[in-house]
Scaffold this motif. Structure first.
Motif, mmCIF file in Angstrom:
data_model
loop_
_atom_site.group_PDB
_atom_site.id
_atom_site.type_symbol
_atom_site.label_atom_id
_atom_site.label_comp_id
_atom_site.label_asym_id
_atom_site.label_seq_id
_atom_site.Cartn_x
_atom_site.Cartn_y
_atom_site.Cartn_z
ATOM 1 N N GLN A 400 -67.776 -75.823 32.718
ATOM 2 C CA GLN A 400 -67.783 -75.277 34.079
ATOM 3 C C GLN A 400 -68.517 -73.946 34.139
ATOM 4 O O GLN A 400 -69.294 -73.685 35.060
ATOM 5 N N ALA A 401 -68.305 -73.120 33.124
ATOM 6 C CA ALA A 401 -68.974 -71.817 33.087
ATOM 7 C C ALA A 401 -70.470 -71.953 32.829
ATOM 8 O O ALA A 401 -71.257 -71.099 33.257
ATOM 9 N N SER A 402 -70.868 -73.026 32.142
ATOM 10 C CA SER A 402 -72.295 -73.195 31.836
ATOM 11 C C SER A 402 -73.132 -73.309 33.109
ATOM 12 O O SER A 402 -74.303 -72.931 33.130
ATOM 13 N N ARG A 403 -72.552 -73.797 34.190
ATOM 14 C CA ARG A 403 -73.277 -73.890 35.464
ATOM 15 C C ARG A 403 -73.617 -72.501 35.991
ATOM 16 O O ARG A 403 -74.726 -72.255 36.487
ATOM 17 N N ALA A 404 -72.664 -71.589 35.872
ATOM 18 C CA ALA A 404 -72.906 -70.215 36.317
ATOM 19 C C ALA A 404 -73.878 -69.499 35.384
ATOM 20 O O ALA A 404 -74.718 -68.714 35.837
ATOM 21 N N VAL A 405 -73.764 -69.773 34.089
ATOM 22 C CA VAL A 405 -74.674 -69.157 33.115
ATOM 23 C C VAL A 405 -76.109 -69.581 33.397
ATOM 24 O O VAL A 405 -77.033 -68.766 33.360
ATOM 25 N N LEU A 406 -76.301 -70.871 33.698
ATOM 26 C CA LEU A 406 -77.642 -71.366 33.996
ATOM 27 C C LEU A 406 -78.176 -70.756 35.301
ATOM 28 O O LEU A 406 -79.342 -70.362 35.387
ATOM 29 N N ALA A 407 -77.338 -70.677 36.313
ATOM 30 C CA ALA A 407 -77.758 -70.088 37.587
ATOM 31 C C ALA A 407 -78.086 -68.608 37.429
ATOM 32 O O ALA A 407 -78.990 -68.083 38.095
ATOM 33 N N ASP A 408 -77.371 -67.943 36.554
ATOM 34 C CA ASP A 408 -77.618 -66.522 36.324
ATOM 35 C C ASP A 408 -79.002 -66.295 35.728
ATOM 36 O O ASP A 408 -79.670 -65.298 36.037
ATOM 37 N N PHE A 409 -79.448 -67.222 34.906
ATOM 38 C CA PHE A 409 -80.772 -67.106 34.302
ATOM 39 C C PHE A 409 -81.863 -67.067 35.365
ATOM 40 O O PHE A 409 -82.854 -66.352 35.242
ATOM 41 N N ASN A 410 -81.672 -67.849 36.410
ATOM 42 C CA ASN A 410 -82.683 -67.944 37.469
ATOM 43 C C ASN A 410 -82.834 -66.653 38.272
ATOM 44 O O ASN A 410 -83.749 -66.540 39.086
ATOM 45 N N ASN A 411 -81.965 -65.680 38.023
ATOM 46 C CA ASN A 411 -82.042 -64.410 38.746
ATOM 47 C C ASN A 411 -82.924 -63.388 38.030
ATOM 48 O O ASN A 411 -82.942 -62.214 38.403
ATOM 49 N N GLY A 412 -83.641 -63.831 37.002
ATOM 50 C CA GLY A 412 -84.589 -62.955 36.324
ATOM 51 C C GLY A 412 -83.943 -61.715 35.738
ATOM 52 O O GLY A 412 -82.878 -61.778 35.124
ATOM 53 N N ASP A 413 -84.585 -60.579 35.931
ATOM 54 C CA ASP A 413 -84.066 -59.318 35.395
ATOM 55 C C ASP A 413 -82.803 -58.844 36.112
ATOM 56 O O ASP A 413 -82.161 -57.893 35.662
ATOM 57 N N LEU A 414 -82.481 -59.470 37.230
ATOM 58 C CA LEU A 414 -81.245 -59.123 37.936
ATOM 59 C C LEU A 414 -80.064 -59.936 37.434
ATOM 60 O O LEU A 414 -78.961 -59.815 37.960
ATOM 61 N N ALA A 415 -80.280 -60.755 36.420
ATOM 62 C CA ALA A 415 -79.192 -61.567 35.868
ATOM 63 C C ALA A 415 -78.091 -60.667 35.323
ATOM 64 O O ALA A 415 -78.359 -59.634 34.696
ATOM 65 N N ASN A 416 -76.862 -61.064 35.564
ATOM 66 C CA ASN A 416 -75.724 -60.269 35.083
ATOM 67 C C ASN A 416 -75.716 -60.164 33.567
ATOM 68 O O ASN A 416 -75.396 -59.112 33.009
ATOM 69 N N ILE A 417 -76.046 -61.260 32.896
ATOM 70 C CA ILE A 417 -76.022 -61.262 31.431
ATOM 71 C C ILE A 417 -77.015 -60.242 30.890
ATOM 72 O O ILE A 417 -76.716 -59.503 29.940
ATOM 73 N N ARG A 418 -78.211 -60.181 31.464
ATOM 74 C CA ARG A 418 -79.207 -59.217 30.997
ATOM 75 C C ARG A 418 -78.774 -57.783 31.289
ATOM 76 O O ARG A 418 -78.978 -56.872 30.476
ATOM 77 N N ARG A 419 -78.212 -57.561 32.470
ATOM 78 C CA ARG A 419 -77.804 -56.210 32.847
ATOM 79 C C ARG A 419 -76.640 -55.709 31.995
ATOM 80 O O ARG A 419 -76.600 -54.540 31.618
#
Length: 466
Positions: A400-419
């Motif tokens: 279930q979390a993998s869906r959010a992780v994948l969507a986060d990638f599409n946010n480029g440098d604004l991705a939460n994981i990168r920030r």
């Protein structure tokens, strides 16, 4: 008898031969002498004639040469001219600014404003534009610079980075010059944090000065990042406790009073301007509270994007969050909005919220991303996540979390994981999140070019009411 006659005849012949040779020699000597006398007489006779003077003048040296004699000596050294190779770095050039190894400094300019000490350096390299861009993107990240903005995919715009009181703009040309060389410029300022991006003169379009954070109509290709402001003085108090990359995120959200914590289980929420124990593990309860507070504060002027707090008449979505729970309104509000999985959404059979359990990385992304995209999360699988992010432990992420992780990638440098976590090939989905990391994830809401940051909210609050 005959012998005597023959002998006398040969002797007479030899005598005549000697006389002939002598006569020839005398004749030649006389002729030479006569020619010499004639030549001397001719020269003497012409000495005072007009023709002799004309001949003399034609063969004489130019009188102008006597006035301006030509000196055939070694030429004097040429006057020094500023060429490409003569350009040198300023003596006070900041050593923390990375220099591209295969580039030649061709011009040093700027310094027109002594109060701000803005300097421009123009460079030339035989390498392609993307090599220069990738070098500075990598080096700024490796050396803990904050990236303010990046060029677009087409190469338009500038790479802007800040570190302490230094701001650097790397302006790149989208195409190489004729001959295969690439020109780029480095502008830096040690005094003013608001130096504008300087577009390369060869650019076909001038680049707008990047802002430190996005606005509702954020310009394309600009990545928001926090920047120090007069209201962010508390950052210095957290320097020794919070990772440098997260300090301003925490400071901005603390000013918005979105990171309230309780001193004890039954105590009231603290409203201090700093975040206590920023490296302490954040609980699921705290993050849910902050998620609602940060979203509603950042979108204070846009009620359509705010999360409605639950009322007492609502039926609890979780068995361990009764109506009497101090955070019931926030947690229940998230469940009723469908932001977090609950029995209401049908996405989980677990009826417990576990409010005091540590918040994990995958749960934080699962709760936060829906408030960025404002739409249903895409389907995802392990291979898709691994392909996009390159996570070695993608198989450990909850489906279930993998869906959010994948969507986060599409946010480029604004991705939460990168920030929050920077560059990483290990997501560590079950790892607990600190308070400072949780705050960093809440600093920006929205997708590229359509979001707002905590800094935007602070600026909006500081504007006088019309």
């Amino acid at each position: 008898m005959l012998n005597i006659i023959f002998t006398q005849g040969r002797g007479n012949s030899q005598g005549r031969s000697k006389i002939t040779k002598t006569n020839k020699t005398n004749i030649l000597a006389a002729v030479n002498t006569w020619l010499a006398v004639c030549l001397l007489a001719a020269v003497t006779a012409c000495a005072n004639s007009p023709n002799s003077k004309a001949l003399e003048e034609s063969l004489a040296a130019d009188p102008k040469l006597k006035q301006n004699p030509v000196v055939f000596s070694s030429p004097p050294p040429a006057t020094a001219i500023e060429t490409n190779s003569s350009a040198k770095l300023p003596p006070d050039f900041p050593t923390e600014i990375p220099l591209y190894p295969n580039a030649e400094l061709i011009e040093v300019g700027g310094q027109t404003d002594p109060s701000q000490k803005k300097v421009r350096l123009r460079w030339e390299s035989t390498d392609p534009v993307n090599s220069v861009q990738n070098f500075y993107s990598t080096e700024f990240g490796r050396r803990n610079w904050e990236i303010v903005s990046r060029p677009t995919a087409e190469g338009q715009g500038s790479l802007v980075a800040t570190r302490d009181n230094l701001r650097v703009t790397v302006s790149l040309s989208p195409t190489q010059k004729v001959g295969g060389s690439t020109e780029f410029a480095i502008d830096y300022s040690k005094e003013s944090p608001e130096i504008a991006a300087s577009p390369q003169p060869n650019n076909s379009e001038s680049s707008a000065s990047p802002t430190a954070s996005p606005t509702p109509s954020n310009s394309e290709g600009t990545t928001p990042t926090p920047s120090a402001s007069p209201k962010s003085a508390q950052v210095s108090q957290l320097d020794t406790q919070i990772p440098q990359q997260l300090r301003q995120y925490v400071a901005d959200l603390s000013q918005l009073e979105a990171l309230k914590v309780r001193s004890n289980e039954s105590g009231n929420l603290e409203t201090a301007s700093t975040l206590p124990k920023p490296n302490k593990i954040v609980t699921r309860r705290e993050y849910a509270r902050w998620l609602v507070a940060a979203n509603n504060q950042i979108y204070a002027s846009r009620q359509a994007k705010q999360i409605r707090l639950a009322v007492d008449s609502s039926e609890p979505a979780f068995s361990d969050i009764p109506k009497t729970d101090p955070d019931f309104s926030a947690i229940q509000g998230l469940a009723e909005a469908g932001v977090i999985p609950s029995s209401l959404s049908g996405e989980t059979k677990d009826v417990k919220f576990r409010p005091d359990a540590p918040l994990t990385r995958e749960t934080m992304i699962l709760w936060k991303v829906p408030l960025d995209t404002r739409q249903v999360l895409p389907t995802a699988n392990i291979d898709g996540v691994k392909e996009k992010w390159g996570f070695q432990d993608a198989s450990k992420i909850d489906s279930q979390a993998s869906r959010a992780v994948l969507a986060d990638f599409n946010n480029g440098d604004l991705a939460n994981i990168r920030r929050v976590f920077g560059f990483t090939t290990l997501f560590q989905p079950k790892k607990s999140v600190t308070r400072a990391e949780a705050a960093a994830s809440l600093w920006y809401f929205g997708v590229q070019d359509q979001g707002l940051s905590a800094k935007d909210a602070l600026e909006a609050k500081s504007q006088p009411a019309e």
